[in-house]
Scaffold this motif. Sequence first.
Motif, PDB file in Angstrom:
ATOM      1  N   LEU A  41       0.827  -1.207   0.000  1.00 28.49           N
ATOM      2  CA  LEU A  41       0.000   0.000   0.000  1.00 28.49           C
ATOM      3  C   LEU A  41       0.865   1.263   0.000  1.00 28.49           C
ATOM      4  N   SER A  42       2.000   1.222   0.695  1.00 27.72           N
ATOM      5  CA  SER A  42       2.890   2.378   0.722  1.00 27.72           C
ATOM      6  C   SER A  42       3.469   2.651  -0.656  1.00 27.72           C
ATOM      7  N   ALA A  43       3.893   1.591  -1.342  1.00 24.54           N
ATOM      8  CA  ALA A  43       4.420   1.748  -2.694  1.00 24.54           C
ATOM      9  C   ALA A  43       3.340   2.295  -3.616  1.00 24.54           C
ATOM     10  N   ALA A  44       2.105   1.792  -3.481  1.00 22.65           N
ATOM     11  CA  ALA A  44       1.000   2.268  -4.322  1.00 22.65           C
ATOM     12  C   ALA A  44       0.686   3.733  -4.033  1.00 22.65           C
ATOM     13  N   ALA A  45       0.705   4.114  -2.753  1.00 26.72           N
ATOM     14  CA  ALA A  45       0.412   5.502  -2.384  1.00 26.72           C
ATOM     15  C   ALA A  45       1.476   6.448  -2.924  1.00 26.72           C
ATOM     16  N   PHE A  46       2.751   6.066  -2.780  1.00 30.68           N
ATOM     17  CA  PHE A  46       3.822   6.911  -3.308  1.00 30.68           C
ATOM     18  C   PHE A  46       3.767   6.966  -4.836  1.00 30.68           C
ATOM     19  N   LEU A  47       3.417   5.850  -5.466  1.00 32.03           N
ATOM     20  CA  LEU A  47       3.314   5.826  -6.924  1.00 32.03           C
ATOM     21  C   LEU A  47       2.218   6.776  -7.392  1.00 32.03           C
ATOM     22  N   ALA A  48       1.075   6.750  -6.717  1.00 33.08           N
ATOM     23  CA  ALA A  48      -0.007   7.666  -7.074  1.00 33.08           C
ATOM     24  C   ALA A  48       0.430   9.116  -6.922  1.00 33.08           C
ATOM     25  N   LEU A  49       1.154   9.410  -5.843  1.00 33.86           N
ATOM     26  CA  LEU A  49       1.651  10.764  -5.633  1.00 33.86           C
ATOM     27  C   LEU A  49       2.614  11.168  -6.740  1.00 33.86           C
ATOM     28  N   CYS A  50       3.480  10.250  -7.120  1.00 30.30           N
ATOM     29  CA  CYS A  50       4.451  10.545  -8.184  1.00 30.30           C
ATOM     30  C   CYS A  50       3.750  10.820  -9.514  1.00 30.30           C
ATOM     31  N   LEU A  51       2.689  10.081  -9.798  1.00 32.21           N
ATOM     32  CA  LEU A  51       1.958  10.280 -11.044  1.00 32.21           C
ATOM     33  C   LEU A  51       1.215  11.613 -11.044  1.00 32.21           C
ATOM     34  N   VAL A  52       0.665  11.982  -9.890  1.00 39.93           N
ATOM     35  CA  VAL A  52      -0.083  13.238  -9.799  1.00 39.93           C
ATOM     36  C   VAL A  52       0.835  14.436 -10.011  1.00 39.93           C
ATOM     37  N   VAL A  53       2.013  14.411  -9.365  1.00 41.58           N
ATOM     38  CA  VAL A  53       2.927  15.558  -9.454  1.00 41.58           C
ATOM     39  C   VAL A  53       3.905  15.423 -10.616  1.00 41.58           C
ATOM     40  N   ARG A  54       3.794  14.307 -11.352  1.00 40.14           N
ATOM     41  CA  ARG A  54       4.672  14.034 -12.489  1.00 40.14           C
ATOM     42  C   ARG A  54       6.152  14.079 -12.074  1.00 40.14           C
ATOM     43  N   ALA A  55       6.431  13.346 -11.025  1.00 40.45           N
ATOM     44  CA  ALA A  55       7.799  13.291 -10.505  1.00 40.45           C
ATOM     45  C   ALA A  55       8.721  12.612 -11.507  1.00 40.45           C
ATOM     46  N   GLN A  56       9.962  13.019 -11.505  1.00 45.46           N
ATOM     47  CA  GLN A  56      10.946  12.461 -12.435  1.00 45.46           C
ATOM     48  C   GLN A  56      11.501  11.153 -11.871  1.00 45.46           C
ATOM     49  N   TRP A  57      11.469  10.108 -12.707  1.00 39.56           N
ATOM     50  CA  TRP A  57      11.950   8.818 -12.274  1.00 39.56           C
ATOM     51  C   TRP A  57      13.450   8.694 -12.526  1.00 39.56           C
ATOM     52  N   PRO A  58      14.141   7.952 -11.674  1.00 40.37           N
ATOM     53  CA  PRO A  58      15.594   7.841 -11.820  1.00 40.37           C
ATOM     54  C   PRO A  58      15.984   6.930 -12.968  1.00 40.37           C
ATOM     55  N   SER A  59      17.251   6.954 -13.302  1.00 38.65           N
ATOM     56  CA  SER A  59      17.783   6.045 -14.309  1.00 38.65           C
ATOM     57  C   SER A  59      17.684   4.606 -13.811  1.00 38.65           C
ATOM     58  N   ARG A  60      17.884   3.653 -14.724  1.00 41.34           N
ATOM     59  CA  ARG A  60      17.785   2.241 -14.331  1.00 41.34           C
ATOM     60  C   ARG A  60      18.779   1.900 -13.224  1.00 41.34           C
ATOM     61  N   ALA A  61      19.997   2.404 -13.322  1.00 42.81           N
ATOM     62  CA  ALA A  61      21.009   2.098 -12.306  1.00 42.81           C
ATOM     63  C   ALA A  61      20.607   2.662 -10.953  1.00 42.81           C
ATOM     64  N   ARG A  62      20.127   3.910 -10.948  1.00 41.92           N
ATOM     65  CA  ARG A  62      19.716   4.514  -9.674  1.00 41.92           C
ATOM     66  C   ARG A  62      18.460   3.846  -9.135  1.00 41.92           C
ATOM     67  N   ALA A  63      17.565   3.422 -10.017  1.00 39.85           N
ATOM     68  CA  ALA A  63      16.349   2.733  -9.576  1.00 39.85           C
ATOM     69  C   ALA A  63      16.701   1.421  -8.879  1.00 39.85           C
ATOM     70  N   LEU A  64      17.652   0.692  -9.441  1.00 38.22           N
ATOM     71  CA  LEU A  64      18.082  -0.557  -8.809  1.00 38.22           C
ATOM     72  C   LEU A  64      18.720  -0.292  -7.449  1.00 38.22           C
ATOM     73  N   ARG A  65      19.447   0.807  -7.347  1.00 40.38           N
ATOM     74  CA  ARG A  65      20.023   1.169  -6.051  1.00 40.38           C
ATOM     75  C   ARG A  65      18.939   1.495  -5.033  1.00 40.38           C
ATOM     76  N   ALA A  66      17.887   2.145  -5.476  1.00 42.13           N
ATOM     77  CA  ALA A  66      16.785   2.464  -4.575  1.00 42.13           C
ATOM     78  C   ALA A  66      16.098   1.189  -4.090  1.00 42.13           C
ATOM     79  N   VAL A  67      15.848   0.250  -5.000  1.00 47.86           N
ATOM     80  CA  VAL A  67      15.245  -1.021  -4.624  1.00 47.86           C
ATOM     81  C   VAL A  67      16.153  -1.765  -3.642  1.00 47.86           C
TER      82      VAL A  67
END
Length: 299
Positions: A41-67
Amino acid sequence: MSLDRLAPAVFVLLWSTGWVVAKYASLHSEPFTFLSIRYALSAAAFLALCLVVRAQWPSRARALRAVYSGFFLHGFYLAGLWWAIANGVPAGISGIIAALQPLLTAMAAPFLIGERLQPAQKLGLALGFIGIAIAISPKLLDPATADLTHAALPLAINLVAMASVTYGTLYQKKHLQSGDLRTIATLQYIGALILTLPLSLIFEHQHFDGAAQAYGALAWSVFGLSMGGVGLLLYLIRRGQVSRAASLIYLMPPAVALEAFIAFGEPLTLPLVVGTVVVVTGVYLTNRRASSEHRPAEV
């Protein structure tokens, strides 16, 4: 009042409620199951927030680091802590283990991220641990804590959980200093879910009784803790020294005790009051900026 000044106090208030939530949640759900629902639910809530504000997603390498960081900062940490307490580690002993995390962070930071502490900050970290020991000393004298041999494995897991959040905090500071915190948080909760969901499926029966208290604990866990508390923690790590952010954990047991006094009428003991004073002094010294240190630029 700027967010830099307000954030630490709000973080302590939000984060301290996690212990109360854990107490209620344990009555209605198994730990890994509850955490899996919370992370999804936390991931879904943050994802919804990111879509609403059109947040910039990180590169693949940085995304893997975040995970990857989410495995340790949320997944291993809370999974280990909740499991250990559910399997025999007394709360007082678990509190001491949690209080070791700022000291471990401060000791590891010079080697992993090149962060140096001033003498006053080192003194503050030491005072913080001493204050915690004073505050929970009545629990240590409880006969229930006298024999811990039956809890050797849970104690080891509790220690691993503490080391996990320490490593996750330092990794966050070193590798995720730039980028949108909202997208990073989304990916971190996905990482945590990747860990807890298999644990729930393998070791538990996915019990969640659906009582009003269970849903209340879940709602606060997602919006108050995962979005509010963790969001502020990531902000504090990025804005200041990682050791300073970690030192705020010292304030959690006294804050929880005060909340328990207000909510349940539990007494405030003299050791708790004295320990709280020592803790606050230690946190002040650890968070005080040295005269030669410049404030980070506004972002």
